[in-house]
Structures are given as structure tokens and as C-alpha cells.
Design a protein around this motif. Structure first.
Motif, PDB file in Angstrom:
ATOM      1  N   ASN A 425     -36.045  -1.203   9.370  1.00 24.97           N
ATOM      2  CA  ASN A 425     -37.485  -1.197   9.084  1.00 24.97           C
ATOM      3  C   ASN A 425     -38.248  -0.316  10.068  1.00 24.97           C
ATOM      4  O   ASN A 425     -39.183   0.404   9.690  1.00 24.97           O
ATOM      5  CB  ASN A 425     -38.034  -2.625   9.125  1.00 24.97           C
ATOM      6  N   THR A 426     -37.858  -0.370  11.330  1.00 20.31           N
ATOM      7  CA  THR A 426     -38.563   0.407  12.357  1.00 20.31           C
ATOM      8  C   THR A 426     -38.384   1.902  12.155  1.00 20.31           C
ATOM      9  O   THR A 426     -39.361   2.658  12.128  1.00 20.31           O
ATOM     10  CB  THR A 426     -38.076   0.004  13.761  1.00 20.31           C
ATOM     11  N   VAL A 427     -37.138   2.350  12.042  1.00 20.49           N
ATOM     12  CA  VAL A 427     -36.919   3.793  11.943  1.00 20.49           C
ATOM     13  C   VAL A 427     -37.436   4.344  10.616  1.00 20.49           C
ATOM     14  O   VAL A 427     -37.920   5.487  10.554  1.00 20.49           O
ATOM     15  CB  VAL A 427     -35.438   4.159  12.165  1.00 20.49           C
ATOM     16  N   ASN A 428     -37.376   3.543   9.555  1.00 19.77           N
ATOM     17  CA  ASN A 428     -37.947   4.003   8.283  1.00 19.77           C
ATOM     18  C   ASN A 428     -39.456   4.169   8.388  1.00 19.77           C
ATOM     19  O   ASN A 428     -40.030   5.182   7.976  1.00 19.77           O
ATOM     20  CB  ASN A 428     -37.618   3.026   7.157  1.00 19.77           C
ATOM     21  N   ALA A 429     -40.105   3.164   8.948  1.00 15.79           N
ATOM     22  CA  ALA A 429     -41.569   3.192   9.023  1.00 15.79           C
ATOM     23  C   ALA A 429     -42.062   4.295   9.946  1.00 15.79           C
ATOM     24  O   ALA A 429     -43.015   5.019   9.617  1.00 15.79           O
ATOM     25  CB  ALA A 429     -42.083   1.833   9.497  1.00 15.79           C
ATOM     26  N   HIS A 430     -41.411   4.449  11.097  1.00 18.57           N
ATOM     27  CA  HIS A 430     -41.920   5.379  12.103  1.00 18.57           C
ATOM     28  C   HIS A 430     -41.435   6.812  11.895  1.00 18.57           C
ATOM     29  O   HIS A 430     -42.242   7.749  11.903  1.00 18.57           O
ATOM     30  CB  HIS A 430     -41.512   4.908  13.495  1.00 18.57           C
ATOM     31  N   LEU A 431     -40.128   6.980  11.704  1.00 17.97           N
ATOM     32  CA  LEU A 431     -39.572   8.327  11.650  1.00 17.97           C
ATOM     33  C   LEU A 431     -39.598   8.916  10.242  1.00 17.97           C
ATOM     34  O   LEU A 431     -39.961  10.081  10.054  1.00 17.97           O
ATOM     35  CB  LEU A 431     -38.134   8.340  12.194  1.00 17.97           C
ATOM     36  N   ASN A 433     -41.373   7.691   7.454  1.00 17.41           N
ATOM     37  CA  ASN A 433     -42.679   7.640   6.789  1.00 17.41           C
ATOM     38  C   ASN A 433     -43.792   8.275   7.621  1.00 17.41           C
ATOM     39  O   ASN A 433     -44.372   9.288   7.232  1.00 17.41           O
ATOM     40  CB  ASN A 433     -43.036   6.190   6.443  1.00 17.41           C
ATOM     41  N   THR A 434     -44.091   7.683   8.766  1.00 17.31           N
ATOM     42  CA  THR A 434     -45.242   8.148   9.548  1.00 17.31           C
ATOM     43  C   THR A 434     -45.105   9.608   9.964  1.00 17.31           C
ATOM     44  O   THR A 434     -46.042  10.396   9.804  1.00 17.31           O
ATOM     45  CB  THR A 434     -45.413   7.268  10.801  1.00 17.31           C
ATOM     46  N   ILE A 435     -43.945   9.987  10.474  1.00 18.49           N
ATOM     47  CA  ILE A 435     -43.754  11.356  10.969  1.00 18.49           C
ATOM     48  C   ILE A 435     -43.161  12.264   9.903  1.00 18.49           C
ATOM     49  O   ILE A 435     -43.714  13.315   9.576  1.00 18.49           O
ATOM     50  CB  ILE A 435     -42.875  11.339  12.235  1.00 18.49           C
ATOM     51  N   GLN A 618     -35.125  11.676   2.494  1.00 22.66           N
ATOM     52  CA  GLN A 618     -35.472  10.342   2.949  1.00 22.66           C
ATOM     53  C   GLN A 618     -36.291   9.587   1.921  1.00 22.66           C
ATOM     54  O   GLN A 618     -36.211   8.388   1.826  1.00 22.66           O
ATOM     55  CB  GLN A 618     -36.231  10.403   4.303  1.00 22.66           C
ATOM     56  N   ASN A 619     -37.104  10.243   1.188  1.00 23.64           N
ATOM     57  CA  ASN A 619     -37.835   9.611   0.094  1.00 23.64           C
ATOM     58  C   ASN A 619     -38.566  10.709  -0.653  1.00 23.64           C
ATOM     59  O   ASN A 619     -38.673  11.829  -0.182  1.00 23.64           O
ATOM     60  CB  ASN A 619     -38.834   8.551   0.596  1.00 23.64           C
ATOM     61  N   LYS A 620     -39.036  10.420  -1.828  1.00 27.03           N
ATOM     62  CA  LYS A 620     -39.784  11.416  -2.570  1.00 27.03           C
ATOM     63  C   LYS A 620     -41.122  11.629  -1.893  1.00 27.03           C
ATOM     64  O   LYS A 620     -41.880  10.704  -1.679  1.00 27.03           O
ATOM     65  CB  LYS A 620     -39.964  10.964  -4.013  1.00 27.03           C
ATOM     66  N   SER A 621     -41.388  12.851  -1.520  1.00 29.36           N
ATOM     67  CA  SER A 621     -42.597  13.148  -0.775  1.00 29.36           C
ATOM     68  C   SER A 621     -43.828  12.804  -1.579  1.00 29.36           C
ATOM     69  O   SER A 621     -43.940  13.143  -2.754  1.00 29.36           O
ATOM     70  CB  SER A 621     -42.613  14.635  -0.404  1.00 29.36           C
ATOM     71  N   ALA A 622     -44.770  12.165  -0.917  1.00 27.28           N
ATOM     72  CA  ALA A 622     -46.005  11.752  -1.599  1.00 27.28           C
ATOM     73  C   ALA A 622     -47.009  12.888  -1.566  1.00 27.28           C
ATOM     74  O   ALA A 622     -48.044  12.806  -0.915  1.00 27.28           O
ATOM     75  CB  ALA A 622     -46.558  10.494  -0.939  1.00 27.28           C
TER      76      ALA A 622
END
Length: 625
Positions: A425-431, A433-435, A618-622
Motif C-alpha cells: 500500500n505504501t509504495v503504490n500510494a507514494h511511488l 501514484n503520487t510521484i 504501473q497503472n493506466k495513466s489518468a
């Protein structure tokens, strides 16, 4: 009860007590106080302790508190000739590297990388401690010689450090010939100072600690409080180091230089050891063959700690240099920072300073003892079946995720806990998603509307912009945290830049401005430059923690690896991006991790256990259009 049986001949022993000043380079005056001590000389004949004033010692402590920016003047920015020398422990090779070893080394690497960003010459020392009874026992259990066992495990450390992106400068093995020569010379200097004597010793010995224990330290059934295994009764004829001789000096040094032991709450523990009385300790073993022979006594080998601690000095030797103390010392001693786990604090904050004083050498500037790691709230151990293997973590999630989680989520100095769900959860949220997503969607808009080319200098684009002011404030905040070894807080400051960038992006809504055309499109192009400049700064300020991720960010911004390798902290000043600069094609820089057990629909993500983690989106870019 442990007891020592010595020759009853009494001799004079000098107890040194030192007075210190508050200046940054202290050469201490010496006052001498007599006490009684019994001894037997190294060569069997009785010798009186020398009463001459043999050495003056310099503690080299400073008035900067625990700030580690030691080599650059804040006002001038000029680098001093003195290097910043940082060490990890020399890790014991009785078993492969564990997560505690990896944590210490990742933290040391981040500190070393920050110091290099400041423009300081850095010597980052790590290595392996390869002598002692435990090593011989482990080798026998594997059916190989101690040397073969050491080669395999020492290489395992090097391999893990490579996989974690550890940029060390020196890797010392205590089986190196140059190290053996330095240890023998160090031993001889301590002997010449009258601080080694021979005596019989009987007591309870912890094989895992490689240390005799007092009964008051032990748990029920004479169990070691650290390893929870019974200590064994031993009686040996050994050589001893007169640690008690330095009790007064150590107490005075710590009271006048409390920053020597960090974090500050560990100082109380060290002071309590000293005030309760220091006992001389055995520095040789008669029953251990796998070690460095005591000079002039082939029947004894040097105690593993008296051997290993000197590795911090022998590591400073360059290839081809004559292995002598003077040459090693001139290459960077004393160390700026010994980084260790709290379980070996006594050896580094009590034994080691006293040994150095006896040899007439300067003390390290700081000893920092960090906390332990637990897993899911429980102490880790093979018997509990809950060990955390660093090699497995790196293979599953990559070095950036491992480095970031432990430096961000564990307050440096205190104990910390790992759970896989929290890790993901931490690395997904911070690295991711946020960055990562902020960079990806900004570059996507730039590609669609500006042909991936910056329309204006970032300095011009941000004139009078409060977002720029906020980023600059957070950069200053991060620098302060790095300097004071508050690594978690440094990560938090960088994360705040990312959060502010996402908020700014959503408030300015450049995708809507591009649709309006004309002057609104020009404004939108400026907004993208502002966000990308913030990303450039993030890549610099977070690089001590996640160097591989930050290189990928820098590459996305159109820079080469050579340019990334030459960045300094001053490059984090706003205004680096210039008009006409072409960005790379958008590509996610951090792959989002999905736990298959919890979520079988991973999509374009990395599933826990995937080895191809960095090449999958990492995910589909928003990206708004």
C-alpha cells in the motif's frame, strides 16, 4: 559468577582522565590518576605498567550537534579536504545476510549519497567479519572449510548490495592479509601502552554474542537476553584489555560530547554501562583456531571484536599500499559516522573508543545505533518461521520499493515493523501514484499538446508562483532532515512536493486550458513546465533513497544517465528546465504492485512475485483530455 585469577604481583596502572573543550578540533590535555591493577605480561615475565604519558588523544567532536553536513561550510559552500567517512558494521558471515543487515546498509547508502550530492568526498565502508568460533562451527555444519564458507557468504553480501543499489567505496574482509597486518600492529600499540595482560578467566559465555556475560545480565537458565540461548561455562587462559582504565575518560567524554552517541536516548544506556563500572574484557581465545594469531603466541587467536573493529581502519587502505596504521589513518580516519544496530552499541560506544585511546588514535565523531525490525508486530526468527529475506523482497518488488519503504516507514533510530500489505500500500500510494502518475500524466499532456517540448524556461514560467515557493521550502526542509539523519522525514518532505504537484495540476486543469486554445493554451503549457520542474527537483532530492527510480525520472525529463550521475544538491534549485528542452516519450517509471492473493485482477500491474516488475506499466495513466 565469572571470576578472573591473576598473578598476585601488584603493579601500578595509570588511569587517564581527559578534559575537553567545546571547539571542533579537540586535543585533550591529560591528567593522570593512579589505581591498582594486577597483570602478567604478554611474554610470561612480569612487567610493570608504563607510567609515562604516552599519548594525547583528540576526540574531534564538534559543536554542530547531530548534523552530519560536516565537510561543507553553509556560508561558503566550499568542500574541506577531510572526507566524510561512513561505515556499516562488518557483518558476521555465520549465516547469509538478513533484513537487519540490509536495513543498516540501505540507510548508510542513502546518507552517503546525500553527502556526495553536497559535493563532499565520501568514503563508504562496509564488509564482512569472518573470524571466530561461530564461523568455524557454521563451516563444519556445511561440510566445508572456514575459508570456503567465508568466501560464499561474503559474496552473498556483495551480491545483495549490488541488487539493492548500494554504492559503497570500500569492502573489507577480516580475512584480507592487509587487515591482519593492521590488527597485529594495533594490538602491539595497545600492548606497548601497557593495556594488555594475561589472566585466567572463568565465566558464562554466549557463543552468538562472542562475549562473556555477567549473571545479572542473563535471563532464566542463564539465557542470553539477545539470543535467548543458554550461555556455557568456560574457563580459559586469555589476554585481557584494561577497559576499566578508561572508565573515567569515557564518562567525561560522553558528558561533554553527548552527540557522540545518537539517537540521544541511546546515550543514557551507554552512560549507565559506564557508571555501573567497566570490567576488563578478554581479547584472545585459546580454544578458537579460526582467527588472527596473537603476536608472539601462536596458541591464542585475537578475539573477534578486537579484530573486527579495527576493520574500519584497515578498510581505508588503497590497493597496493603498505599495510600499516599510519598509511590507513592518513586515508580518512577518524570516521564521521559509525552506523550500527542497537544490539552492538556497547562494542562501538564503549570498547572501541577505549581501544582507540589506548592505541593513541582519534575517536570516531559519532556512533548511531538504530532500532530492530519486526514482522507483523512480532520479533523475527527462524524458529518462529517468520524471517524476512531481503533477497526475496528485492526479487519480488525491486530495490526502489524496498529502500523507500524501510527508510520512509521506519523512524530512523527507533524500532520498525514490516507487513506485506502495508509495504504494498505504501509504495503504490507514494511511488506509483503520487510521484509516478504525476510525471506520466504531465508528460502525456505535453506530448499531445506541445510535441513533448517545453515552451518556456521553468524560472520564467513560475515567476510569482506560490507553488514554486512551496517546493523551495520543502527542498530546504528535506536537506535539514537528511543532515540530522531524519531519513523518514526527508522522504515525507519529498512526498509533500508530489502531493502539492498533484493538487496544483488538478487546480490548474491544463487539459481544459488546452481545449480553449489561444492564450489559455500558452498558460497551460507553462503549467506543465512548472509541474515538470517540480518532478526534476523530486528526482534530485529523493535520489539518496531511490536512486534507480530517480534516474528513470531524470531520463523521462530528457537527461542522460551521465547527467544524472553529476547532479549536486545545488541543482535542486528551481530553474533547471529550459525552453526548447525535449522530454522523452511517456513511460511509467514505477510499476504498481498488486497482491494476487487479495486482487486477482491485476491489469497492467506487477503481481507480487513477478520478476519483470520494472517493465510493466504501473497503472493506466489518468491523463485528462
Amino acid at each position: 559468577m565469572a571470576s578472573r585469577v591473576q598473578n598476585p604481583i601488584q603493579n601500578r596502572l595509570w588511569l587517564l582522565s581527559f578534559s575537553t573543550s567545546s571547539t571542533s578540533s579537540l586535543c585533550n590535555s591529560v591528567s593522570l590518576k593512579k589505581t591498582r591493577f594486577t597483570n602478567r605480561s604478554l611474554f610470561g615475565k612480569r612487567m610493570p605498567w608504563s607510567s609515562s604519558r604516552r599519548n594525547l588523544y583528540c576526540t574531534c567532536s564538534t559543536s554542530r550537534g547531530s548534523t552530519m553536513d560536516s565537510n561543507t561550510s553553509p556560508s561558503s559552500g566550499r568542500q574541506n579536504a577531510e572526507p566524510f567517512v561512513i561505515t556499516t558494521p562488518l557483518y558476521y558471515v555465520n549465516a547469509p545476510p538478513h533484513m537487519g543487515s540490509a536495513y543498516t546498509t540501505v540507510a548508510a547508502d542513502a546518507i552517503a549519497r546525500f553527502q556526495r550530492l553536497l559535493g563532499n568526498k565520501v568514503v563508504f565502508i562496509t564488509g564482512t567479519d569472518e573470524h571466530g568460533e561461530k564461523i568455524a562451527t557454521a563451516a563444519a555444519a556445511c561440510g566445508c572449510s572456514p575459508a570456503e564458507h567465508c568466501n560464499v557468504v561474503s559474496q552473498a553480501y556483495r551480491t545483495l548490495w549490488r541488487d539493492l543499489g548500494i554504492a559503497y567505496d570500500k569492502f573489507i574482509r577480516t580475512t584480507d592479509h592487509k587487515h591482519e597486518a593492521i590488527v597485529k600492529e594495533f594490538y602491539s600499540k595497545v600492548l606497548a601502552n601497557g593495556d594488555i595482560y594475561r589472566a585466567d578467566y572463568e565465566g558464562l559465555y554466549c557463543v552468538n554474542c562472542e562475549e562473556y556475560k555477567e549473571e545479572k545480565e542473563l535471563l532464566d537458565n542463564n539465557c542470553c537476553p539477545i539470543h535467548l540461548k543458554p550461555c556455557v561455562a568456560k574457563k580459559e587462559d586469555n589476554y585481557f584489555f584494561a577497559l576499566s582504565k578508561y572508565e573515567g575518560f569515557l564518562g567525561k567524554m560522553l558528558s561533554e560530547n553527548p552527540e557522540f552517541v545518537q539517537p540521544s536516548f541511546r546515550l543514557n544506556e551507554v552512560q549507565s554501562w559506564i557508571t555501573s563500572g567497566l570490567r576488563d574484557f578478554s581479547i584472545s581465545r585459546a580454544s578458537v583456531d579460526w582467527g588472527i594469531e596473537v603476536p608472539n603466541d601462536a596458541k591464542q587467536t585475537i578475539y573477534v571484536w578486537f579484530d573486527a573493529l579495527v576493520g574500519y581502519i584497515s578498510a581505508l587502505l588503497n590497493d597496493g599500499e603498505q599495510p600499516n596504521l599510519q598509511t590507513a589513518i592518513s586515508s580518512g580516519w577518524p570516521t564521521s559516522l559509525h552506523l550500527i544496530g542497537k544490539d552492538i552499541l556497547r562494542f562501538h560506544a564503549v570498547y572501541w573508543p577505549a581501544m582507540l585511546m589506548s592505541a593513541g588514535l582519534q575517536l570516531p565523531k559519532m556512533v548511531f545505533g538504530h532500532g530492530f525490525l519486526t514482522k507483523d508486530g512480532n520479533k523475527m526468527g527462524k524458529s518462529l518461521g517468520n524471517t524476512l529475506e531481503p533477497t526475496d523482497l528485492v526479487q519480488r518488488f525491486g530495490p526502489d520499493a524496498v529502500r523507500y519503504f524501510f527508510l520512509k516507514e521506519v523512524e530512523f533510530g527507533s524500532d520498525g515493523d514490516y507487513s506485506e500489505s502495508r509495504f504494498i500500500n505504501t509504495v503504490n500510494a507514494h511511488l506509483a501514484n503520487t510521484i509516478g502518475n504525476l510525471l506520466n500524466r504531465t508528460l502525456g499532456l505535453l506530448k499531445k499538446n506541445c510535441r513533448s517540448t517545453l515552451a518556456v524556461d521553468s524560472a520564467i514560467a513560475a515567476e510569482g508562483n506560490t507553488f514554486k515557493d512551496a517546493v523551495e521550502m520543502l527542498v530546504t526542509k528535506a536537506k535539514t532532515h537528511y543532515e540530522t539523519l531524519a531519513l523518514s522525514s526527508a522522504c515525507e518532505a519529498v512526498l509533500e512536493i508530489g502531493n502539492a504537484g498533484n493538487l496544483y495540476m488538478n487546480q490548474q486543469a491544463p487539459w481544459s486550458l488546452f481545449k480553449q486554445g489561444g492564450a489559455a493554451s500558452e498558460t497551460a503549457a507553462k503549467e506543465l513546465v512548472i509541474v515538470l520542474e517540480a518532478m526534476r527537483i523530486i528526482a534530485i532530492v529523493l535520489s539518496p533513497v531511490t536512486p534507480s527510480l530517480c534516474l528513470r525520472i531524470y531520463n523521462q525529463l530528457g537527461y542522460t544517465e551521465d547527467q544524472f550521475d553529476t547532479i549536486t544538491w545545488s541543482d535542486a534549485k528551481w530553474g533547471g528546465l529550459k525552453a526548447g528542452q525535449v522530454m522523452a516519450q511517456p513511460k511509467p517509471v514505477f510499476s504498481r504492485i498488486e497482491n494476487q492473493i487479495e486482487d486477482g485482477n491485476a491489469g497492467e500491474t506487477v503481481k507480487a512475485g513477478s520478476k519483470d516488475k520494472e517493465n510493466i506499466n504501473q497503472n493506466k495513466s489518468a491523463i485528462e483530455v
